[in-house]
Design a protein around this motif. Structure first.
Motif, PDB file in Angstrom:
ATOM      1  N   GLY A  80       0.909  -1.193  -0.042  1.00  0.00           N
ATOM      2  CA  GLY A  80      -0.345   0.030   0.442  1.00  0.00           C
ATOM      3  C   GLY A  80       0.673   1.407  -0.443  1.00  0.00           C
ATOM      4  N   TYR A  81       1.666   1.153   0.490  1.00  0.00           N
ATOM      5  CA  TYR A  81       2.734   2.470   0.337  1.00  0.00           C
ATOM      6  C   TYR A  81       4.020   2.500  -0.688  1.00  0.00           C
ATOM      7  CZ  TYR A  81       1.723   3.053   5.180  1.00  0.00           C
ATOM      8  OH  TYR A  81       1.856   3.318   6.460  1.00  0.00           O
ATOM      9  N   ARG A  82       3.596   0.702  -2.131  1.00  0.00           N
ATOM     10  CA  ARG A  82       4.060   1.901  -3.340  1.00  0.00           C
ATOM     11  C   ARG A  82       3.725   2.610  -4.171  1.00  0.00           C
ATOM     12  NH1 ARG A  82       8.674  -2.053  -2.819  1.00  0.00           N
ATOM     13  NH2 ARG A  82       8.380  -2.925  -5.185  1.00  0.00           N
ATOM     14  N   GLU A  83       4.466   3.001  -4.805  1.00  0.00           N
ATOM     15  CA  GLU A  83       3.806   3.048  -6.268  1.00  0.00           C
ATOM     16  C   GLU A  83       2.839   2.754  -7.288  1.00  0.00           C
ATOM     17  OE1 GLU A  83       2.614   6.612  -9.173  1.00  0.00           O
ATOM     18  OE2 GLU A  83       4.197   6.787  -7.372  1.00  0.00           O
ATOM     19  N   PHE A 160       4.719  13.582   6.931  1.00  0.00           N
ATOM     20  CA  PHE A 160       4.455  14.675   6.140  1.00  0.00           C
ATOM     21  C   PHE A 160       4.289  16.047   6.928  1.00  0.00           C
ATOM     22  CE2 PHE A 160       2.739  11.891   3.470  1.00  0.00           C
ATOM     23  CZ  PHE A 160       3.072  12.122   1.778  1.00  0.00           C
ATOM     24  N   TYR A 161       3.885  15.805   8.292  1.00  0.00           N
ATOM     25  CA  TYR A 161       3.731  16.425   9.151  1.00  0.00           C
ATOM     26  C   TYR A 161       5.140  16.800   9.776  1.00  0.00           C
ATOM     27  CZ  TYR A 161      -1.395  18.235   8.132  1.00  0.00           C
ATOM     28  OH  TYR A 161      -1.833  18.066   7.748  1.00  0.00           O
ATOM     29  N   HIS A 162       6.118  16.054  10.082  1.00  0.00           N
ATOM     30  CA  HIS A 162       7.854  15.438  10.090  1.00  0.00           C
ATOM     31  C   HIS A 162       7.621  15.579  11.932  1.00  0.00           C
ATOM     32  CE1 HIS A 162       8.932  15.254   6.656  1.00  0.00           C
ATOM     33  NE2 HIS A 162       8.795  16.443   6.262  1.00  0.00           N
ATOM     34  N   ARG A 163       6.230  15.389  12.245  1.00  0.00           N
ATOM     35  CA  ARG A 163       6.242  15.646  13.636  1.00  0.00           C
ATOM     36  C   ARG A 163       6.017  13.737  15.120  1.00  0.00           C
ATOM     37  NH1 ARG A 163       0.397  18.362  15.196  1.00  0.00           N
ATOM     38  NH2 ARG A 163       2.119  18.692  17.286  1.00  0.00           N
ATOM     39  N   GLU A 595      -0.791  10.474   0.191  1.00  0.00           N
ATOM     40  CA  GLU A 595      -0.306  11.994  -0.332  1.00  0.00           C
ATOM     41  C   GLU A 595      -1.860  12.720  -0.856  1.00  0.00           C
ATOM     42  OE1 GLU A 595       1.772  15.449  -2.954  1.00  0.00           O
ATOM     43  OE2 GLU A 595       1.809  12.572  -3.664  1.00  0.00           O
ATOM     44  N   VAL A 596      -2.769  12.255  -1.244  1.00  0.00           N
ATOM     45  CA  VAL A 596      -4.740  12.375  -0.470  1.00  0.00           C
ATOM     46  C   VAL A 596      -4.644  12.791   0.478  1.00  0.00           C
ATOM     47  CG1 VAL A 596      -6.670  11.951  -2.304  1.00  0.00           C
ATOM     48  CG2 VAL A 596      -4.236  11.262  -3.518  1.00  0.00           C
ATOM     49  N   PHE A 597      -4.225  11.629   1.374  1.00  0.00           N
ATOM     50  CA  PHE A 597      -5.297  11.838   2.230  1.00  0.00           C
ATOM     51  C   PHE A 597      -5.215  13.284   3.788  1.00  0.00           C
ATOM     52  CE2 PHE A 597      -5.345  10.963   6.912  1.00  0.00           C
ATOM     53  CZ  PHE A 597      -6.884  10.253   7.169  1.00  0.00           C
ATOM     54  N   TYR A 598      -3.257  13.597   2.617  1.00  0.00           N
ATOM     55  CA  TYR A 598      -2.601  14.784   3.500  1.00  0.00           C
ATOM     56  C   TYR A 598      -3.465  16.094   2.989  1.00  0.00           C
ATOM     57  CZ  TYR A 598       0.803  18.098   3.266  1.00  0.00           C
ATOM     58  OH  TYR A 598       1.533  19.001   3.919  1.00  0.00           O
ATOM     59  N   ASN A 599      -3.701  15.848   1.222  1.00  0.00           N
ATOM     60  CA  ASN A 599      -4.427  17.127   0.933  1.00  0.00           C
ATOM     61  C   ASN A 599      -5.659  17.295   1.342  1.00  0.00           C
ATOM     62  OD1 ASN A 599      -1.913  17.955  -0.612  1.00  0.00           O
ATOM     63  ND2 ASN A 599      -2.684  16.381  -2.081  1.00  0.00           N
ATOM     64  N   ALA A 600      -6.495  16.444   1.815  1.00  0.00           N
ATOM     65  CA  ALA A 600      -7.388  16.163   2.410  1.00  0.00           C
ATOM     66  C   ALA A 600      -7.448  16.710   3.937  1.00  0.00           C
ATOM     67  CB  ALA A 600      -8.347  15.137   2.497  1.00  0.00           C
TER      68      ALA A 600
END
Length: 758
Positions: A80-83, A160-163, A595-600
């Motif tokens: 699921g993490y792959r292209e 993505f947020y690096h937290r 990445e889509v989840f992050y944009n949402a």
């Protein structure tokens, strides 16, 4: 009394007849019970028989079930993490474990093993491998195949947020979001499982496949047994999928208009099956048919018609009208796109409106930059999702309120009377039901752990206690109406958009609170649907309810743990995972879904609906879709009351019509076109002209086609694609439909690379 007509043999598996139980009893509805299932497809597919003496929770069930659960959980999370993500469905384990189970039955010694410090014991070989064991093993595998949605939260926080995120908090989040659904399922199972009118069409595919794999059947002269038919179709599907899956991916969508008018933006917008309306597009790939929209063969004809009506109205009327009238400056952006844009028609620069240090909304940056714009299709999809949600409530209140009240008021009496069928009576007669307090206990424990994950650990997830309670209320409230629709039409309405909107208004500027609220509100309802669907499979296959409950609970705990462990390992061991700017060329670890989840989380959690769907934003008029959806079922209901003799009126399902394109994106026009064509062919033409063939082969055909694709997909990935061995370089190797101009803006003066300037 309905017989097993149309070539469907009675349920008399030789394996089950040869068990070592001396008091074997086959309870047949043709004797003391009357087969009165009101659904014809159920009568044609599910046998009205039971053998209550078959061993169920055997050593084979636990070994093969847990092994399948662990393997599928690991494989699906890993890829699921792959292209090019890969999804292995439970049908793969369903097929593989059959010979393994029979091998264990043939080789294991018939020896009893006592459990230390208890009076319990079990047999290493309780007899022939039977169907009920196989059902539970497949339920185990299904738990592993279902993804843990909350892992996307873990991913965006870390990469993505690096937290920092406490691993225990992340683990509890993964477990609790999957387990809350047990509570909602327990509250509604009497209506959504025991009632024969809640027939869960997709489950009939599984039932048909189980019978095919286990029943002994004499081969008809000049024909094939169902097992032989399954193996023939499976082999053909397996062999054929190497063509669209490796050598010729372009046949997954063939857009005729784009091949003729190669320089016309308008023609390509009309004809592109991937980026436009899909007029004239088609596919020669079964994966295109079933991707995103499900198996059309197992979908009732009335649901297919309703879905196609909605698809044509939205894709060919509503969206084109809005686009060519330039509503919301639509011509500045592609006709169909899920990306976000600024006022110039270019991609929205999220970094300009996000405080990097505090990870909240940068008001000054937003005011100095641009409002957020969407493609007209994406914008309309939000409005239609609002209407669908409202229509679901209205439709259920108008058409089902009497039934719901009757079942709620006196469920036991109702099910013993005219609402019960042979399957319900056999289950109540032969097996103990699951006590309600089991579900209630799980709900209380999981809710407390959910509070701990949200409020504890320094409140890293940003969601306060009242937000969790509100999310749980939304999930509980919508489980019944959405379950009624899914159990009768095979269509599930999602709560992802409404949950994002609710918390976005109430608690804006906090992206993690937004996605956490969405996950608890949306996924716990979805999990309840999964549990209820599995209960119905057990209902049809006469699996003891308590055994089903235990397998589901253990399977969920194990799969959630394995998936969390796999994700945490990948996120902490692969340098720059998900960061395409830092990953080396050719690296597969791009995390496209996350990445889509992050944009949402940015759109709904940082910018928020206040600045999109009110006068502060571009799309305030979309809120009227709520009112439209609420009122839309009323005319249909009034007509059904005025003309009760016209049965077809009650088949008009407004929520299904409005929610037809709820899978777009990621589904495309070609998916719906092919899905509808195949569905009408099998469930109208074949069902009416060759009902005997349909009853014997239709569901098996769908299962075999899906299984062949799954096995070839796994084989291609491990042998070729994982080693970066591509097919021969030629034009058919492209997965696109050669409609590059379909994504071009048509507003004057907007310059986009590769597009003409109008």
């Amino acid at each position: 009394m309905s017989d097993h007509t149309n070539g469907v043999p009675p349920f008399d598996s030789q394996d089950e007849k040869n068990t070592n139980h001396s008091n074997l009893e086959i309870i047949d509805a043709t004797g003391e019970e009357e087969n009165d299932s009101p659904i014809e497809q159920v009568r044609l597919t599910v046998p009205p028989t039971d053998n209550p003496n078959l061993p169920v929770l055997t050593i084979r069930t636990w070994i093969l079930g847990l092994l399948s659960c662990v393997l599928l959980a690991f494989v699906n999370t890993f890829f699921g993490y792959r292209e090019n993500s890969l999804y292995v469905a439970s049908v793969a384990a369903q097929i593989v474990t059959l010979p393994l189970g029979k091998l264990m039955a043939a080789t294991f010694p018939a020896k009893n093993i006592g459990l230390p410090f208890t009076k319990w014991s079990f047999s290493l070989n309780p007899g022939p491998f039977n169907l009920k064991e196989h059902v539970l093993i497949t339920i185990f595998a299904g738990c592993g195949a279902n993804g843990v949605y909350a892992l996307s939260i873990v991913t965006i926080v870390k990469v993505f947020y690096h937290r920092k995120l406490n691993p225990l908090a992340a683990f509890l989040l993964s477990q609790t979001t999957m387990l809350l659904g047990y509570g909602w399922a327990g509250m509604h199972r009497k209506i959504l499982v025991d009632s024969p009118y809640m027939w869960w069409p997709e489950n009939l595919v599984q039932v048909s496949l189980f019978r095919t794999l286990h029943e002994k059947e004499n081969r008809p002269k000049g024909g094939l047994t169902r097992l032989q038919f399954f193996l023939l179709v499976f082999t053909t599907s397996f062999a054929y999928y190497i063509v669209p899956g490796y050598f010729f991916p372009a046949i997954s969508c063939i857009s005729v208009a784009c091949l003729i008018w190669k320089k016309s933006v308008f023609a390509q917008q009309l004809g592109s099956g991937l980026h436009g309306m899909g007029i004239g597009s088609f596919a020669l790939d079964w994966n295109t048919v079933v991707s995103f929209t499900g198996n059309p063969i197992s979908t009732p004809l009335f649901a297919i018609i309703n879905t196609l009506v909605g698809f044509f109205l939205i894709v060919y009327v509503v969206v084109p009208t809005a686009y060519w009238s330039n509503t919301y400056e639509a011509k500045k952006f592609p006709f169909y796109s899920t990306k976000t844009f600024d006022s110039t028609g270019h991609r929205y620069n999220i970094s300009r409106v996000l405080n990097q240090e505090t990870f909240d909304f940068n008001v000054a940056g937003y005011n100095n930059y641009s409002k957020l714009y969407l493609s007209v299709f994406f914008a309309m999809s939000y409005g239609i999702s609002f209407a669908t949600l409202a229509a679901t409530l209205s439709h259920v209140a108008l058409f089902y309120s009497g039934t719901i009240w009757k079942l709620t008021r006196n469920t036991a009496t109702a099910l013993k009377g005219n609402l019960g069928d042979v399957h319900t009576r056999l289950m109540k007669k032969n097996y103990k039901t699951v006590p309600n307090w089991w579900f209630h206990a799980i709900l209380i424990v999981v809710f407390v752990l959910s509070l701990l994950s949200c409020e504890g650990f320094g409140k890293q997830l940003q969601l306060p206690w009242w937000g969790l309670i509100l999310a749980c209320f939304i999930a509980w409230f919508f489980t019944l109406p959405i379950g009624l629709i899914q159990a009768t039409t095979n269509q599930q309405m999602g709560l992802n958009v409404i949950t994002e909107m609710v918390i976005g208004y109430i608690y804006p500027g906090r992206p993690l609170a937004n996605v956490t609220f969405k996950t608890y509100g949306y996924i716990s309802m979805t999990q309840a649907m999964t549990f209820l669907s599995d209960f119905k499979i057990g209902h049809y296959m006469k699996v003891p309810p308590r055994s089903m409950f235990l397998v589901q609970l253990v399977g969920t705990l194990v799969s959630s743990s394995v998936q969390f462990g796999t994700a945490w390992w990948l996120l902490t061991s692969i340098p720059n995972i998900c960061d395409t700017s830092l990953l080396p060329d050719g690296s597969p670890w791009t995390c496209p879904g996350d990445e889509v989840f992050y944009n949402a989380s940015i759109i709904w959690g940082v910018i928020g609906p206040q600045k999109m769907f009110t006068k502060e934003g571009i799309y305030p008029e979309l809120n009227y879709f709520f009112l439209f959806g609420l009122l839309a079922p009323v005319p249909v209901w009034l007509l059904s009351k005025k003309y009760p003799e016209k049965k077809w009126i009650k088949l008009i399902n407004i929520p299904v019509i409005l929610g037809a394109t709820s899978n777009m994106p990621p589904a495309r026009s070609v998916n719906y076109i092919m899905w509808g064509a195949v569905g009408i062919f099998f469930n109208y033409y074949i069902y009416r002209k060759f009902k005997g063939w349909w009853a014997k082969h239709a569901y098996i055909l769908g299962a075999a086609l899906n299984a062949g694709i799954a096995f070839m997909g796994v084989l291609l990935y491990f042998t070729l694609q994982s080693r970066n061995i591509a097919g021969p370089a030629w034009w058919g190797l492209d997965t696109d439909d050669y409609c590059p101009l379909a994504t071009c803006p048509t507003a004057p003066g907007v310059e986009v690379k590769g597009c003409p300037v109008f």
